[in-house]
Design a protein around this motif. Sequence first.
Motif, short mmCIF file in Angstrom:
data_model
loop_
_atom_site.label_atom_id
_atom_site.label_comp_id
_atom_site.label_asym_id
_atom_site.label_seq_id
_atom_site.Cartn_x
_atom_site.Cartn_y
_atom_site.Cartn_z
N ARG A 161 -10.79 28.47 78.20
CA ARG A 161 -10.79 29.35 77.04
C ARG A 161 -12.13 29.30 76.31
NH1 ARG A 161 -5.99 31.49 76.33
NH2 ARG A 161 -4.15 30.51 77.24
N SER A 162 -12.44 30.41 75.68
CA SER A 162 -13.73 30.53 75.01
C SER A 162 -13.80 29.61 73.80
CB SER A 162 -13.96 31.97 74.56
OG SER A 162 -15.11 32.05 73.74
N HIS B 290 -16.88 35.15 69.25
CA HIS B 290 -17.51 36.43 69.63
C HIS B 290 -18.78 36.13 70.40
CE1 HIS B 290 -18.83 40.73 68.19
NE2 HIS B 290 -18.30 40.74 69.40
N LEU C 204 -20.55 37.31 77.47
CA LEU C 204 -20.32 36.40 78.58
C LEU C 204 -21.38 36.63 79.66
CD1 LEU C 204 -18.49 34.25 79.91
CD2 LEU C 204 -17.16 36.14 80.88
N VAL D 125 -11.70 37.55 80.48
CA VAL D 125 -12.88 38.19 79.90
C VAL D 125 -13.82 38.66 81.00
CG1 VAL D 125 -14.93 37.84 78.48
CG2 VAL D 125 -12.74 36.86 77.78
N VAL E 219 -16.55 38.20 74.87
CA VAL E 219 -15.49 37.45 74.19
C VAL E 219 -15.28 38.07 72.82
CG1 VAL E 219 -14.88 35.24 73.15
CG2 VAL E 219 -15.98 35.28 75.39
N GLU F 4 -10.04 33.16 73.95
CA GLU F 4 -9.80 34.19 74.95
C GLU F 4 -10.07 33.61 76.34
OE1 GLU F 4 -10.57 38.98 75.55
OE2 GLU F 4 -11.86 37.86 74.18
N LEU G 145 -11.30 32.81 79.89
CA LEU G 145 -12.48 33.08 80.69
C LEU G 145 -12.23 32.88 82.18
CD1 LEU G 145 -15.02 31.10 78.48
CD2 LEU G 145 -14.52 33.54 78.37
N ILE H 38 -22.29 31.61 77.39
CA ILE H 38 -21.96 32.68 76.44
C ILE H 38 -23.07 32.76 75.40
CG2 ILE H 38 -20.31 33.52 74.73
CD1 ILE H 38 -18.15 31.85 76.10
#
Length: 725
Positions: free
Chosen positions: A2-3, A7, A10, A62, A66, A71, A73, A95
Amino acid sequence: MRSPVAHGVLREVDCTAARAVPGVVGAWSAADLPELPPVPYTLLAMLSTEEAVAGREWPALVKERVRYPGEALAVVLGEDRYRAEDGVAEVTVTIDPLPAVVTPSAALKDEVRLFDGLSNVALRGEAGEPVEESVWEEAAAVVEATYRQQLLIPSPMECRTILAVPEGDRLTVWSGHQMPHRLRRELAALLGRSTDRIRVVVPDTGGAFGSKSAAFPEFVTVAHLAVKLGRPVRWIEDRRESMLVATRGRGQDQTVRLAADADGRLLAYALSIDADVGAYPHLGAGLPMQTAWMAAGAYTTPRVHATLRSVLTNTMVTYPYRGAGRPEAAIAIERSMDLLARRLGMDPVELRRRNFIPPDAFPYETPVGRVYDSGNYAAALDLALETLDHDRWRAEQARRRKDPDAFPLGIGVSCYVERSGGETGGLHEFGSLQAGEDGQVTARCGAAPSGQGHETVFPALIAEFLGVPETQVRLVEGDTDEQPEGLGSFASRSAQIDGALFRRLADLLIDEARTRAAGLWDLPVDRTEWTDGSVHTAHDDTPLMGLGELVKHTGPLCVEDRFETGQAFPFGAHVAVVEVDVDLGTVQILRLVAVDDCGVILSPAVVHGQAYGSALQGVGQALYEGMRFDDDGVPHLAGGFLDYLLPTFTEVPPIDVKDTHTPSPNSPLGAKGAGESGCIGTPAAVVNAVADALPNVDPGLLQMPLTPDSILRALRASANEEGAR
């Protein structure tokens, strides 16, 4: 995987090392699964629109950008959870962070756009007609205020779950879900299959509160990989994941204007809503319309106008959570009623009584388009005040105000109206009753309970309708093979719609039994009667024939139907008494009275439990719960429930649950929804009580949750303002 950011762009996801971990079956990013379908959107109950989602794809993993913390990945499959976790630890990502916006006010500037070339406003709406400026200018009193309805986490006992099992050309999905038929339909569309090739089974589910009725990114990924690999794939969300990426509730910034004449008669009400709907508009862009449609509350305000903007932010998606738009409406109007009472120098109770919709006015169409079915709002308020012993507490408040060493005491009132059952087009359910040779009756319907007590209530109802013992009735829910069509459990619809469905099915079964018996006895149907689970002739000149015997003589007996009701509008009055420690900023609820009216009560114990639990969730919103974010948009959740506070047993105040009974004419049983009352009525009562305890504090500074920090800040700000004068 997960991110870690809210924001960002990626650049790379590398799963190579993860695939080498012993016990890891596979690891994929979006680039490795180009055929992975995106997350679907829903038009159900106007939760979203095609216009809102156009150009705003929600990828299950994603692809390029993101848009909220956590979120997904990449996905790693292991032979067990521990090996999968080890694999996730080996995934590397790059990211480039971008600025994050986590409030509607920040997102509305459009300086940071979640989707290039598109505004952060995904949807606009309104209800009612604009109020002429002359109405405000000529009113004897006008109050204006802003309120923040904070983002909440539904926090069910059991987090989200899904197990997808390929079985030949079929896929069986097991999930804790509120709408199995919707999940089947959406998965079928995503996988390019017909619905008869997918079976969804919902076992016992530990709570939902509205948060388990969609096809989430994880569900899409699990189902896709199960089909791709031809192996069972399971995902069980842990609590940390749930707090990070499960859906949110509430999240509105509201601006209100409320006008009255010199006698306290309401003239106009305007409500402006900027709603935080999260990073993607797929599940909740239209949800704030529920607030707009319920803006009028319990009052005969002749002019009501509500406008809304659904705003995208770098947070997880907002979705229905217990109350789903109605608490936001009730809090706005009820806090404003107290402000208006203060401006007019009136008792807030009297102001409400003066403006209630009278019982003889129903059905009543509000200026924002709702048609209330029935109500007696004054009776609910009277019972609440009587139960509280309102005069005694007012006397105690007066005594404390003369004692400089006493904790300030406040009394808060909240009167609410809500909508139950759902929206037009979704006020129906499917089901069947089947009698066997052993006399057992199997009841099926499209509902999928998550703690509402269906296993207790529905068999008892059916047994009463048919005149048979409860032990003779078996309930089957949550299986799309057993019940081919259905809607599910949401919007407090179980008693109002499913209960009425079983009433209809019982009548159909009795009619069929009488028809069959008449054929056996070569008699007109009107010569047969039904009594206590048996059929006989009108003059009792034939022996009783039970269901089992009738089936043995005439073959399988099964009736099925689709049954629809109208909307219902439960209501109630909640009153809270609080004391505030002005040195520590703590609020203690000394007494909470919740009087709710859900029409005809089918199971008093279940209704009482629902009201009690919902009231405690309302206390949570008022005093404890709320998402907090770092400057980079990542939520403060490292400590789990030490960072996101829920009321525990220690914080449960004395709660008195009472009820009045105003049957709904829109449902054959007269029942209305009972599951969401406390979340709707309680928060405003508690906040109004705190404002009443602190009359020298600007009410605009008292925003939920009323934590000790927020109370002390409000006290200091008011003291500084007074000192400046």
